[in-house]
Scaffold this motif. Structure first.
Motif, mmCIF file in Angstrom:
data_model
loop_
_atom_site.group_PDB
_atom_site.id
_atom_site.type_symbol
_atom_site.label_atom_id
_atom_site.label_comp_id
_atom_site.label_asym_id
_atom_site.label_seq_id
_atom_site.Cartn_x
_atom_site.Cartn_y
_atom_site.Cartn_z
ATOM 1 N N TRP A 133 7.953 6.248 -2.324
ATOM 2 C CA TRP A 133 8.538 5.305 -3.278
ATOM 3 C C TRP A 133 8.410 5.961 -4.637
ATOM 4 O O TRP A 133 7.316 6.074 -5.193
ATOM 5 N N GLU A 134 9.533 6.443 -5.155
ATOM 6 C CA GLU A 134 9.522 7.265 -6.361
ATOM 7 C C GLU A 134 9.659 6.470 -7.648
ATOM 8 O O GLU A 134 9.843 7.053 -8.714
ATOM 9 N N ASN A 135 9.550 5.150 -7.581
ATOM 10 C CA ASN A 135 9.579 4.311 -8.782
ATOM 11 C C ASN A 135 8.161 3.985 -9.247
ATOM 12 O O ASN A 135 7.958 3.062 -10.031
ATOM 13 N N GLN A 157 -0.220 -7.389 9.718
ATOM 14 C CA GLN A 157 0.836 -6.935 8.817
ATOM 15 C C GLN A 157 2.096 -7.781 8.922
ATOM 16 O O GLN A 157 2.850 -7.888 7.956
ATOM 17 N N GLN A 158 2.323 -8.425 10.061
ATOM 18 C CA GLN A 158 3.478 -9.318 10.185
ATOM 19 C C GLN A 158 3.322 -10.549 9.303
ATOM 20 O O GLN A 158 4.306 -11.189 8.939
ATOM 21 N N GLN A 159 2.094 -10.897 8.980
ATOM 22 C CA GLN A 159 1.842 -12.054 8.126
ATOM 23 C C GLN A 159 2.023 -11.723 6.641
ATOM 24 O O GLN A 159 2.110 -12.622 5.811
ATOM 25 N N VAL A 160 2.069 -10.425 6.319
ATOM 26 C CA VAL A 160 2.260 -9.999 4.941
ATOM 27 C C VAL A 160 3.751 -10.100 4.631
ATOM 28 O O VAL A 160 4.581 -9.636 5.394
ATOM 29 N N THR A 161 4.057 -10.704 3.521
ATOM 30 C CA THR A 161 5.464 -10.867 3.165
ATOM 31 C C THR A 161 5.846 -9.922 2.046
ATOM 32 O O THR A 161 5.012 -9.493 1.257
ATOM 33 N N VAL A 162 7.122 -9.612 2.012
ATOM 34 C CA VAL A 162 7.682 -8.817 0.935
ATOM 35 C C VAL A 162 8.610 -9.745 0.174
ATOM 36 O O VAL A 162 9.560 -10.276 0.738
ATOM 37 N N ASN A 163 8.311 -9.972 -1.098
ATOM 38 C CA ASN A 163 9.131 -10.848 -1.930
ATOM 39 C C ASN A 163 10.024 -9.994 -2.809
ATOM 40 O O ASN A 163 9.537 -9.245 -3.642
ATOM 41 N N ALA A 164 11.331 -10.115 -2.601
ATOM 42 C CA ALA A 164 12.269 -9.395 -3.455
ATOM 43 C C ALA A 164 12.144 -9.944 -4.873
ATOM 44 O O ALA A 164 11.948 -11.135 -5.065
ATOM 45 N N SER A 165 12.251 -9.078 -5.849
ATOM 46 C CA SER A 165 12.138 -9.522 -7.236
ATOM 47 C C SER A 165 13.272 -10.476 -7.572
ATOM 48 O O SER A 165 14.423 -10.222 -7.249
ATOM 49 N N ALA A 210 0.587 -6.710 -9.355
ATOM 50 C CA ALA A 210 0.763 -7.630 -8.218
ATOM 51 C C ALA A 210 2.237 -7.853 -7.916
ATOM 52 O O ALA A 210 2.642 -7.883 -6.751
ATOM 53 N N ASP A 211 3.057 -7.980 -8.971
ATOM 54 C CA ASP A 211 4.505 -8.154 -8.767
ATOM 55 C C ASP A 211 5.099 -6.943 -8.062
ATOM 56 O O ASP A 211 5.887 -7.079 -7.122
ATOM 57 N N LEU A 212 4.722 -5.752 -8.523
ATOM 58 C CA LEU A 212 5.234 -4.528 -7.903
ATOM 59 C C LEU A 212 4.787 -4.422 -6.444
ATOM 60 O O LEU A 212 5.575 -4.077 -5.567
ATOM 61 N N ALA A 213 3.515 -4.711 -6.188
ATOM 62 C CA ALA A 213 2.991 -4.634 -4.819
ATOM 63 C C ALA A 213 3.742 -5.588 -3.898
ATOM 64 O O ALA A 213 3.963 -5.285 -2.729
ATOM 65 N N GLU A 214 4.131 -6.735 -4.430
ATOM 66 C CA GLU A 214 4.866 -7.722 -3.631
ATOM 67 C C GLU A 214 6.311 -7.317 -3.399
ATOM 68 O O GLU A 214 6.934 -7.764 -2.443
ATOM 69 N N SER A 215 6.862 -6.477 -4.257
ATOM 70 C CA SER A 215 8.297 -6.187 -4.190
ATOM 71 C C SER A 215 8.667 -4.950 -3.370
ATOM 72 O O SER A 215 9.829 -4.762 -3.035
ATOM 73 N N ILE A 216 7.717 -4.095 -3.049
ATOM 74 C CA ILE A 216 8.036 -2.840 -2.336
ATOM 75 C C ILE A 216 8.200 -3.120 -0.844
ATOM 76 O O ILE A 216 7.247 -3.493 -0.172
ATOM 77 N N ASP A 217 9.395 -2.910 -0.338
ATOM 78 C CA ASP A 217 9.638 -3.063 1.099
ATOM 79 C C ASP A 217 9.526 -1.681 1.740
ATOM 80 O O ASP A 217 10.508 -0.979 1.956
ATOM 81 N N LEU A 218 8.294 -1.288 2.009
ATOM 82 C CA LEU A 218 8.009 0.068 2.456
ATOM 83 C C LEU A 218 8.646 0.428 3.792
ATOM 84 O O LEU A 218 8.869 1.593 4.081
ATOM 85 N N PHE A 219 8.972 -0.551 4.622
ATOM 86 C CA PHE A 219 9.571 -0.248 5.919
ATOM 87 C C PHE A 219 11.054 0.098 5.807
ATOM 88 O O PHE A 219 11.667 0.521 6.776
ATOM 89 N N LYS A 220 11.629 -0.086 4.620
ATOM 90 C CA LYS A 220 13.043 0.235 4.414
ATOM 91 C C LYS A 220 13.243 1.503 3.597
ATOM 92 O O LYS A 220 14.376 1.879 3.314
ATOM 93 N N ASP A 229 -2.361 3.550 -13.660
ATOM 94 C CA ASP A 229 -1.449 2.473 -13.245
ATOM 95 C C ASP A 229 -1.006 2.667 -11.798
ATOM 96 O O ASP A 229 -0.922 1.716 -11.016
ATOM 97 N N ARG A 230 -0.738 3.917 -11.435
ATOM 98 C CA ARG A 230 -0.318 4.227 -10.058
ATOM 99 C C ARG A 230 -1.450 3.945 -9.080
ATOM 100 O O ARG A 230 -1.246 3.405 -7.993
ATOM 101 N N GLN A 231 -2.676 4.285 -9.460
ATOM 102 C CA GLN A 231 -3.835 4.035 -8.603
ATOM 103 C C GLN A 231 -4.096 2.541 -8.430
ATOM 104 O O GLN A 231 -4.500 2.104 -7.354
ATOM 105 N N LYS A 232 -3.865 1.755 -9.485
ATOM 106 C CA LYS A 232 -4.021 0.302 -9.370
ATOM 107 C C LYS A 232 -3.009 -0.268 -8.382
ATOM 108 O O LYS A 232 -3.345 -1.132 -7.569
ATOM 109 N N LEU A 233 -1.782 0.221 -8.443
ATOM 110 C CA LEU A 233 -0.749 -0.236 -7.511
ATOM 111 C C LEU A 233 -1.087 0.196 -6.083
ATOM 112 O O LEU A 233 -0.964 -0.592 -5.141
ATOM 113 N N GLU A 234 -1.553 1.424 -5.916
ATOM 114 C CA GLU A 234 -1.984 1.915 -4.603
ATOM 115 C C GLU A 234 -3.071 1.007 -4.030
ATOM 116 O O GLU A 234 -3.014 0.585 -2.866
ATOM 117 N N SER A 235 -4.061 0.695 -4.854
ATOM 118 C CA SER A 235 -5.169 -0.156 -4.425
ATOM 119 C C SER A 235 -4.678 -1.548 -4.022
ATOM 120 O O SER A 235 -5.117 -2.112 -3.009
#
Length: 196
Positions: free
Chosen positions: A155-157, A48-56, A69-79, A164-170
């Motif tokens: 994450w309430e967005n 998980q440390q190798q996974v990056t979070v790219n701010a939009s 894919a853009d949404l999955a990359e942008s969620i900083d779940l640890f914050k 669509d939500r299930q695709k993002l979850e996956s």
């Protein structure tokens, strides 16, 4: 129907006849050695440390809507704001909203589970296998006096449309390889998902 007494109170129903309440059977501590437990957590943490979070990036007037894919990359779940995993027991003002949720052990930190729900306040009120996984995970730490801080964040967005939500979850499950999600058991040989 047989009556039985408990202390001073007489009951018409056995405990098994009661409805509506969620009951957790007593959990025997998961027997896993301290070295095996720490090694398992380190493997997950290293991935998980190798996974990056790219701010939009700042969009332009002609930018297309974000993809899954853009949404999955942008969620900083640890914050995200943390809640106790027993939040569902408390009285809530509303049923909640469409959300993605993340179960995290903040000691390292490691993401343990990704889920989605149409109503964030109701999802965990009934049966949910992840409740057992969390209990097993925490109980495995106790005999070794290891610190563990498991919380849940929402994450309430998230998209309001279920598909669509299930695709993002996956996409997030695939990206982070969260060990409590069934899709990732093959990577981690997750010991916490078994019945104890």
């Amino acid at each position: 129907m047989t009556k039985y007494t408990t202390g001073q109170q007489t009951s018409l129903f056995s405990v098994a006849d009661g409805s509506g309440g969620y009951r957790v059977a007593p959990v025997e501590p998961l027997q896993i050695g301290v070295a095996a437990l720490q090694s398992w957590k380190q493997r997950v943490f290293q991935h998980q440390q190798q996974v990056t979070v790219n701010a939009s990036a700042q969009g332009s007037l002609f930018t297309l809507p974000p993809t899954v894919a853009d949404l999955a990359e942008s969620i900083d779940l640890f914050k995200l704001p943390r809640q106790n995993t027993e939040f569902w027991r408390w009285k809530a003002d509303s049923e909640g909203v469409s959300s993605l949720y993340f179960v995290v052990d903040y000691e390292l930190p490691i993401l343990l589970y990704v889920g989605e729900t149409v109503k964030s306040g109701l999802r965990w009120k009934g049966e949910h296998d992840c409740k057992r996984y969390i209990l097993n995970y925490i109980s495995a730490h106790r005999p070794h006096h290891l610190s563990v801080t498991v919380n849940i964040s929402f994450w309430e967005n998230a998209p309001t449309h279920t598909r669509d939500r299930q695709k993002l979850e996956s996409a997030l499950i695939h990206k982070w390889r969260s060990p409590f999600n069934k899709e990732n058991w093959k990577y981690w040989n997750t010991p916490f998902v078994n019945e104890c």
